[in-house]
Write an enzyme that holds these catalytic residues in place. Structure first.
Site, PDB file in Angstrom:
ATOM      1  N   SER A   1     -26.413  -0.242 -27.241  1.00  0.00           N
ATOM      2  CA  SER A   1     -26.126  -1.999 -28.842  1.00  0.00           C
ATOM      3  C   SER A   1     -26.751  -1.022 -29.924  1.00  0.00           C
ATOM      4  O   SER A   1     -28.060  -0.380 -29.920  1.00  0.00           O
ATOM      5  CB  SER A   1     -26.923  -2.731 -28.624  1.00  0.00           C
ATOM      6  OG  SER A   1     -26.864  -4.190 -28.914  1.00  0.00           O
ATOM      7  N   GLU A   2     -26.378  -0.850 -30.981  1.00  0.00           N
ATOM      8  CA  GLU A   2     -27.133   0.045 -32.221  1.00  0.00           C
ATOM      9  C   GLU A   2     -27.902  -0.266 -32.841  1.00  0.00           C
ATOM     10  O   GLU A   2     -28.651   0.472 -33.531  1.00  0.00           O
ATOM     11  CB  GLU A   2     -25.877   0.384 -32.898  1.00  0.00           C
ATOM     12  CG  GLU A   2     -25.304  -0.187 -33.637  1.00  0.00           C
ATOM     13  CD  GLU A   2     -23.668  -0.677 -33.279  1.00  0.00           C
ATOM     14  OE1 GLU A   2     -23.682  -1.157 -32.294  1.00  0.00           O
ATOM     15  OE2 GLU A   2     -22.850  -1.507 -33.667  1.00  0.00           O
ATOM     16  N   ASN A   3     -28.136  -1.898 -32.443  1.00  0.00           N
ATOM     17  CA  ASN A   3     -29.980  -1.791 -33.301  1.00  0.00           C
ATOM     18  C   ASN A   3     -30.551  -1.395 -32.183  1.00  0.00           C
ATOM     19  O   ASN A   3     -31.790  -2.168 -32.979  1.00  0.00           O
ATOM     20  CB  ASN A   3     -29.525  -3.315 -33.370  1.00  0.00           C
ATOM     21  CG  ASN A   3     -28.484  -4.520 -31.967  1.00  0.00           C
ATOM     22  OD1 ASN A   3     -28.447  -3.486 -31.187  1.00  0.00           O
ATOM     23  ND2 ASN A   3     -30.197  -5.460 -31.762  1.00  0.00           N
ATOM     24  N   GLY A   4     -31.201  -0.863 -31.276  1.00  0.00           N
ATOM     25  CA  GLY A   4     -31.869  -0.440 -30.582  1.00  0.00           C
ATOM     26  C   GLY A   4     -31.889  -0.727 -28.872  1.00  0.00           C
ATOM     27  O   GLY A   4     -33.337  -0.567 -28.396  1.00  0.00           O
TER      28      GLY A   4
ATOM     29  N   SER B   1     -31.914   5.460 -32.682  1.00  0.00           N
ATOM     30  CA  SER B   1     -30.701   4.707 -32.271  1.00  0.00           C
ATOM     31  C   SER B   1     -28.709   5.414 -32.898  1.00  0.00           C
ATOM     32  O   SER B   1     -28.282   5.759 -31.874  1.00  0.00           O
ATOM     33  CB  SER B   1     -29.790   3.243 -32.242  1.00  0.00           C
ATOM     34  OG  SER B   1     -29.140   2.667 -31.982  1.00  0.00           O
TER      35      SER B   1
END
Lengths: 218, 232
Positions: free
Chosen positions: A46-49, A88
């Site tokens: 998940s690209e928010n980390g 990320s």
């Protein structure tokens, strides 16, 4: 019968292989997580980390400090890791993420994708989509084959502002599975009961049909 | 150890004036500096340029600053979920620089690390690339993007110590660590402030050198945008 959004997600899930790190976009791509093949190990990014995104929490597990890129509450798994947005996107830009699955408004026969803006109507922003499509080794798009008015979304040239050039490798729609090649859209499979003619009619870009086209097996 | 502690948000925001460039941590409403935003509202400073991945929602986060017309320009990657924002944008009251999310993160990281520009493939061939230098490396095209810095950076951490060392929790980390490095004055608000020495140096995410002021925040609402649960 054309595929519904779960059918599209099920078909895309067949593309996911053991050992892959995968980024799932918002919408139909998120559903792919529900249909991953049994017995393989896949890590969702998940690209928010977060690497190792788990299922939605139970009521008791809900944590405001743990969300996915769609801002939904989620959980971690054993072996998960958490990091900054810079790390990320380092994973994404550095091609450490193997597969990106995302939605689109339009795709061109060269694999250009448009999915972030409708001039004068929608200005929400591109989020991480431009970074993802510029860098992922393999990009699969989940989308409807045509717009509500029946016009094709698989085009010679995108008409909406571009998110990335020449990047989409495969498209799974309600009507067909298509590979993007140097020569245009290559028809691989058709949805159950959907004819090659139906698909041809719904595709504005150059459609390559070679031999018998099998039906999607779910 | 140098003591970075200030009493509260009021003291932490001393020196802030109209027209400044601010960074505000968070992804959606997760990990946003709630106390600093409240203090910005109370002070009423205006013509602000806000660098933040999102713009909050209508009645929370940066959305509150938009309601009071305190923001002149936003630099963000995604600003959905906010009707007032969209209204101000379409009417031309608000200027917006939409930046791909990874580019935004890296521009902030570059600002803190003293790197004025870098090349990224994101946005090449799109509106984002218009007017920017592009260059080919190993057969692929890249765009030049420049660093971002701020007069004040507001970050939110889980725990912090009096030396300014920070530990984040969960995905509330997001943009906070880079922003902490890129503010002339970085203000950290934490849920729990402890004396220097109580946090394990091995566990620190943001070293205290980047933080000028730290305080323990209060009344964290931690609003959830999309509460999704499964039934067992």
């Amino acid at each position: 019968m054309s595929l519904d959004k779960h059918g599209i997600a099920k078909r895309i899930a067949q593309e996911v292989e053991n050992g892959m790190y995968v980024n799932l976009g918002i919408g139909i791509p998120t559903l792919v997580a529900n249909y991953l093949p049994q017995g393989i190990e896949v890590v969702l990014q998940s690209e928010n980390g977060l690497l190792g995104m788990g299922p939605f929490p139970t009521e008791d597990e809900v944590d405001a400090d743990l969300i996915n890129a769609g801002k939904q509450t989620i959980t971690t798994l054993s072996g998960s890791s958490i990091f900054s947005s810079a790390d990320s996107f380092g994973m994404i830009r550095g091609e450490h993420v193997h597969l990106t699955i995302l939605g689109a408004m339009e795709v061109s026969e060269r694999g250009d994708i448009a999915n972030w803006k409708i001039p004068g109507k929608m200005v929400k922003g591109m989020g991480g989509a431009m970074d993802l499509v510029a860098s992922a080794k393999n990009i699969i798009v989940a989308m409807q084959h045509t717009a509500r008015d029946g016009s094709s979304k698989l085009l010679k040239n995108c008409t909406l502002p571009i998110t990335g050039l020449n990047c989409v490798k495969k498209i799974v729609t309600d009507l067909a599975v298509i590979e993007v090649t140097d020569k245009g859209f290559k028809l691989l499979e058709r949805a159950p009961g959907v004819s090659v003619e139906d698909i041809q009619k719904a595709t504005e870009g150059h459609l390559i049909v070679e031999g018998e086209i099998p039906e999607v097996q779910l | 150890m140098i003591n970075k502690t200030v009493k509260n948000a009021q003291e932490a925001l001393q020196g802030i004036t109209d027209g400044m460039t601010l960074m505000l941590g968070g992804f959606g409403l997760c990990g946003i500096p709630e106390n600093a935003i409240q203090e910005l509202l109370r002070l009423g400073v205006k013509d602000l340029t806000c660098i933040s991945n999102n713009a909050g929602v209508d009645d929370f986060g940066i959305g509150l600053l938009l309601q009071k017309r305190q923001v002149k320009k936003m630099i963000s990657s995604y600003v959905g979920e906010n009707a007032e924002f969209e209204r101000q944008l379409l009417s031309g009251e608000l200027e917006v620089e939409l930046t791909p999310q990874g580019t935004l993160a890296e521009r902030i990281r570059a600002g803190g690390a003293g790197i004025p520009a870098f090349f990224t493939p994101a946005g090449y061939g799109t509106e984002v690339g218009e007017g920017k230098e592009s260059r080919e490396f190993n057969g692929k095209m890249y765009l030049m993007e420049s660093w971002l810095k701020a007069d004040f950076a507001f970050v939110k951490a889980w725990k912090g110590d009096t030396a300014g060392n920070l530990i984040y929790k969960g995905t509330a980390r997001n943009f906070n660590p880079m922003m902490a490095t890129a503010g002339k004055i970085t203000v950290a608000e934490v849920e729990e402030l402890v004396p220097a020495g109580e946090l394990d140096p091995n566990e620190i995410h943001t070293p205290g050198i980047f933080v000028q002021r730290i305080f323990q925040g209060e009344k964290y609402e931690k609003r959830i945008e999309q509460k999704t649960v499964r039934t067992v």
